[in-house]
Write an enzyme that holds these catalytic residues in place. Structure first.
Site, PDB file in Angstrom:
ATOM      1  NE  ARG A 119       1.916 -16.281 -11.912  1.00 32.52           N
ATOM      2  CZ  ARG A 119       1.257 -15.156 -11.680  1.00 32.52           C
ATOM      3  NH1 ARG A 119       1.783 -13.984 -12.023  1.00 32.52           N
ATOM      4  NH2 ARG A 119       0.078 -15.186 -11.117  1.00 32.52           N
TER       5      ARG A 119
ATOM      6  CB  SER B  83       1.392 -11.811  -5.053  1.00 34.79           C
ATOM      7  OG  SER B  83       2.146 -12.531  -5.995  1.00 34.79           O
TER       8      SER B  83
ATOM      9  CE1 TYR C 188      -3.264 -13.830  -1.620  1.00 32.69           C
ATOM     10  CE2 TYR C 188      -4.508 -15.114  -3.222  1.00 32.69           C
ATOM     11  CZ  TYR C 188      -4.355 -13.971  -2.465  1.00 32.69           C
ATOM     12  OH  TYR C 188      -5.290 -12.979  -2.544  1.00 32.69           O
TER      13      TYR C 188
ATOM     14  N   GLY D 141       0.826  -1.209   0.000  1.00 32.69           N
ATOM     15  CA  GLY D 141       0.000   0.000   0.000  1.00 32.69           C
ATOM     16  C   GLY D 141       0.860   1.259   0.000  1.00 32.69           C
TER      17      GLY D 141
ATOM     18  CB  VAL E 281      -2.248 -10.260 -15.523  1.00 30.73           C
ATOM     19  CG1 VAL E 281      -3.771 -10.381 -15.561  1.00 30.73           C
ATOM     20  CG2 VAL E 281      -1.655 -10.458 -16.905  1.00 30.73           C
TER      21      VAL E 281
ATOM     22  CB  SER F   1     -11.551 -16.702  -7.236  1.00 26.60           C
ATOM     23  OG  SER F   1     -10.410 -16.071  -7.787  1.00 26.60           O
TER      24      SER F   1
ATOM     25  CG  ASP G 163       2.651  -7.172  11.056  1.00 21.78           C
ATOM     26  OD1 ASP G 163       1.621  -7.544  10.452  1.00 21.78           O
ATOM     27  OD2 ASP G 163       3.589  -7.946  11.361  1.00 21.78           O
TER      28      ASP G 163
HETATM   29  C1  UD1 Z   1      -5.307 -12.812  -8.581  1.00 20.32           C
HETATM   30  C2  UD1 Z   1      -4.914 -11.892  -7.460  1.00 20.32           C
HETATM   31  C3  UD1 Z   1      -5.091 -12.557  -6.151  1.00 20.32           C
HETATM   32  C4  UD1 Z   1      -6.525 -12.989  -6.041  1.00 20.32           C
HETATM   33  C5  UD1 Z   1      -6.818 -13.932  -7.182  1.00 20.32           C
HETATM   34  C6  UD1 Z   1      -8.255 -14.357  -7.170  1.00 20.32           C
HETATM   35  C7  UD1 Z   1      -3.310 -10.192  -8.093  1.00 20.32           C
HETATM   36  C8  UD1 Z   1      -1.874  -9.801  -8.139  1.00 20.32           C
HETATM   37  N1  UD1 Z   1      -3.552 -11.436  -7.631  1.00 20.32           N
HETATM   38  O1  UD1 Z   1      -4.423 -13.928  -8.698  1.00 20.32           O
HETATM   39  O2  UD1 Z   1      -4.806 -11.690  -5.094  1.00 20.32           O
HETATM   40  O3  UD1 Z   1      -6.745 -13.590  -4.821  1.00 20.32           O
HETATM   41  O4  UD1 Z   1      -6.589 -13.263  -8.402  1.00 20.32           O
HETATM   42  O5  UD1 Z   1      -9.083 -13.304  -7.331  1.00 20.32           O
HETATM   43  O6  UD1 Z   1      -4.218  -9.426  -8.393  1.00 20.32           O
HETATM   44  N2  UD1 Z   1       0.193 -13.460 -16.020  1.00 20.32           N
HETATM   45  C9  UD1 Z   1       0.849 -13.339 -17.230  1.00 20.32           C
HETATM   46  N3  UD1 Z   1       1.751 -12.329 -17.362  1.00 20.32           N
HETATM   47  C10 UD1 Z   1       2.041 -11.453 -16.367  1.00 20.32           C
HETATM   48  C11 UD1 Z   1       1.378 -11.599 -15.119  1.00 20.32           C
HETATM   49  C12 UD1 Z   1       0.450 -12.623 -14.979  1.00 20.32           C
HETATM   50  O7  UD1 Z   1       0.641 -14.117 -18.153  1.00 20.32           O
HETATM   51  O8  UD1 Z   1       2.888 -10.552 -16.565  1.00 20.32           O
HETATM   52  C13 UD1 Z   1      -0.832 -14.521 -15.875  1.00 20.32           C
HETATM   53  C14 UD1 Z   1      -0.643 -15.411 -14.674  1.00 20.32           C
HETATM   54  O9  UD1 Z   1       0.250 -16.466 -14.951  1.00 20.32           O
HETATM   55  C15 UD1 Z   1      -2.084 -15.881 -14.438  1.00 20.32           C
HETATM   56  C16 UD1 Z   1      -2.933 -14.676 -14.881  1.00 20.32           C
HETATM   57  O10 UD1 Z   1      -2.080 -13.887 -15.698  1.00 20.32           O
HETATM   58  O11 UD1 Z   1      -2.375 -16.991 -15.244  1.00 20.32           O
HETATM   59  C17 UD1 Z   1      -3.436 -13.834 -13.741  1.00 20.32           C
HETATM   60  O12 UD1 Z   1      -2.338 -13.541 -12.885  1.00 20.32           O
HETATM   61  P1  UD1 Z   1      -2.441 -12.454 -11.710  1.00 20.32           P
HETATM   62  O13 UD1 Z   1      -2.923 -11.158 -12.238  1.00 20.32           O
HETATM   63  O14 UD1 Z   1      -1.148 -12.490 -10.978  1.00 20.32           O
HETATM   64  O15 UD1 Z   1      -3.643 -12.986 -10.814  1.00 20.32           O
HETATM   65  P2  UD1 Z   1      -3.953 -14.414 -10.154  1.00 20.32           P
HETATM   66  O16 UD1 Z   1      -2.742 -15.220  -9.936  1.00 20.32           O
HETATM   67  O17 UD1 Z   1      -5.085 -15.004 -10.922  1.00 20.32           O
END
Ligand code: UD1
Length: 316
Positions: A275, A85, A148, A37, A192, A125, A60
């Protein structure tokens, strides 16, 4: 008028909750350790609401003495503080556990002892994991694939236990890939959409982990704010777990195509290894939210994406 404590209130989602509460004239206190934050988020939230910056405690949430101080005199707790994350929890499960489990337990104890009327928790989710059935209903089994997800599962189970043992009113709202203004693209662990928008606006190629066919129910933050605030007052929902999302399903390839279109970018993605800890598909059933909260999405995905791009490019 209620007194609200927003843990993680200087974060992305937390600051949007603070903004709406201030707009409604509520009294707000924020507890945040400023790990992800930023005070600038709180200042932006207050400015958007036309209100002074709310009371702020830095530290904290897992520090029991501080959690106790934060909960004093509070009616409703919105517990948003977390290490949010999936990949960061894979890289550092111990710190993630501290923030997501120790922190949740500390605020539950503090809320119980302070006589808080209701605590609403930011669920995830990710707890559905790779359950194949779609869309995801709240009564489906837990299948966490990452520390997580497991920590968010334990968090919501701790809430239910505090409801059963001590009569503390609790509600978990399960978030699905929330996005919008103030989501920070500054870390490889960022959401993302924030990363794609940043890459497109700088003319860089984004990285897609896997084949880009994975799907998410991307949810514009205003919908989450609406769902969470409904959960603070809806009667008879203590102990419940409720999805709040859009009920859509967008692949990463489609997402990049839309971001690219909005920003006029011409780069093509670099594809990398999938990932660790990632789930493949995610889409929410939002029937329960409609029934218990009267919730329906107020900002569709495409409109949310336009607003986010406008914000990121300084036109928002
Ligand atoms: C997200 C949330 C998490 C939440 C969950 C369920 C974030 C950082 N994380 O996890 O807190 O609890 O949704 O609502 O908002 N990806 C790429 N390229 C990138 C980054 C990510 O391809 O540069 C892919 C990842 O591998 C994944 C997807 O995009 O398949 C979504 O990733 P991310 O935005 O990190 O979210 P989640 O892991 O789904």
């Amino acid at each position: 008028m209620a007194r609200f404590l927003v843990t993680g209130g200087a974060g992305f989602i937390g600051s949007h909750l603070v903004e709406e509460l201030l707009r409604r004239g509520e009294t707000v206190r924020v507890l945040d350790n400023l790990s992800t934050g930023r005070l600038a988020n709180l200042e932006a939230a207050a400015a958007a609401a036309g209100a002074p910056v709310p009371e702020f405690l830095e530290g904290d949430v897992a520090d029991h003495a501080l959690a106790r101080r934060a909960a004093e005199g509070v009616d409703v707790v919105l517990h948003q503080a977390a290490m949010p994350s999936v990949p960061r929890s894979v890289a550092d499960p111990v710190s993630a556990n501290h923030a997501n489990i120790d922190g949740t337990l500390a605020i539950l104890v503090a809320a119980r002892d302070a006589g808080v009327k209701r605590l609403v928790f930011a669920g995830s989710s990710s707890v559905y994991g790779d359950a194949l059935e779609m869309p995801k209903r709240e009564d489906m089994p837990y299948k966490p694939l990452s520390p997580y997800a497991l920590q968010k599962q334990v968090g919501e189970q701790y809430l239910q236990m505090f409801t059963a043992l001590y009569g503390l009113e609790t509600v978990t709202i399960r978030y699905f890939n929330v996005f919008g203004p103030r989501q920070d693209p500054g870390s490889p662990y960022s959401g993302v959409i924030s990363l794609f928008v940043k890459a497109a606006s700088e003319g860089r190629a984004p990285t897609i982990y896997g084949d880009g066919g994975q799907t998410r129910d991307f949810t514009y933050v205003a919908n989450v704010v609406d769902g969470v605030l409904r959960a603070t007052t809806a009667p008879g929902i203590s102990g419940q777990i409720i999805n709040v999302a859009t009920n859509g399903r967008v692949s990463l390839n489609e997402l990049w195509a839309q971001v690219r279109g909005l920003l006029g970018a011409t780069t093509t993605p670099v594809y990398g290894e999938p990932r660790a800890g990632d789930i493949r598909d995610s889409q929410a059933d939002i029937t329960k939210a409609a029934t218990l909260l009267g919730y329906r999405p107020i900002v569709p995905f495409e409109e949310g994406l336009r607003r986010t791009v406008a914000w990121a490019t300084g036109r928002g």
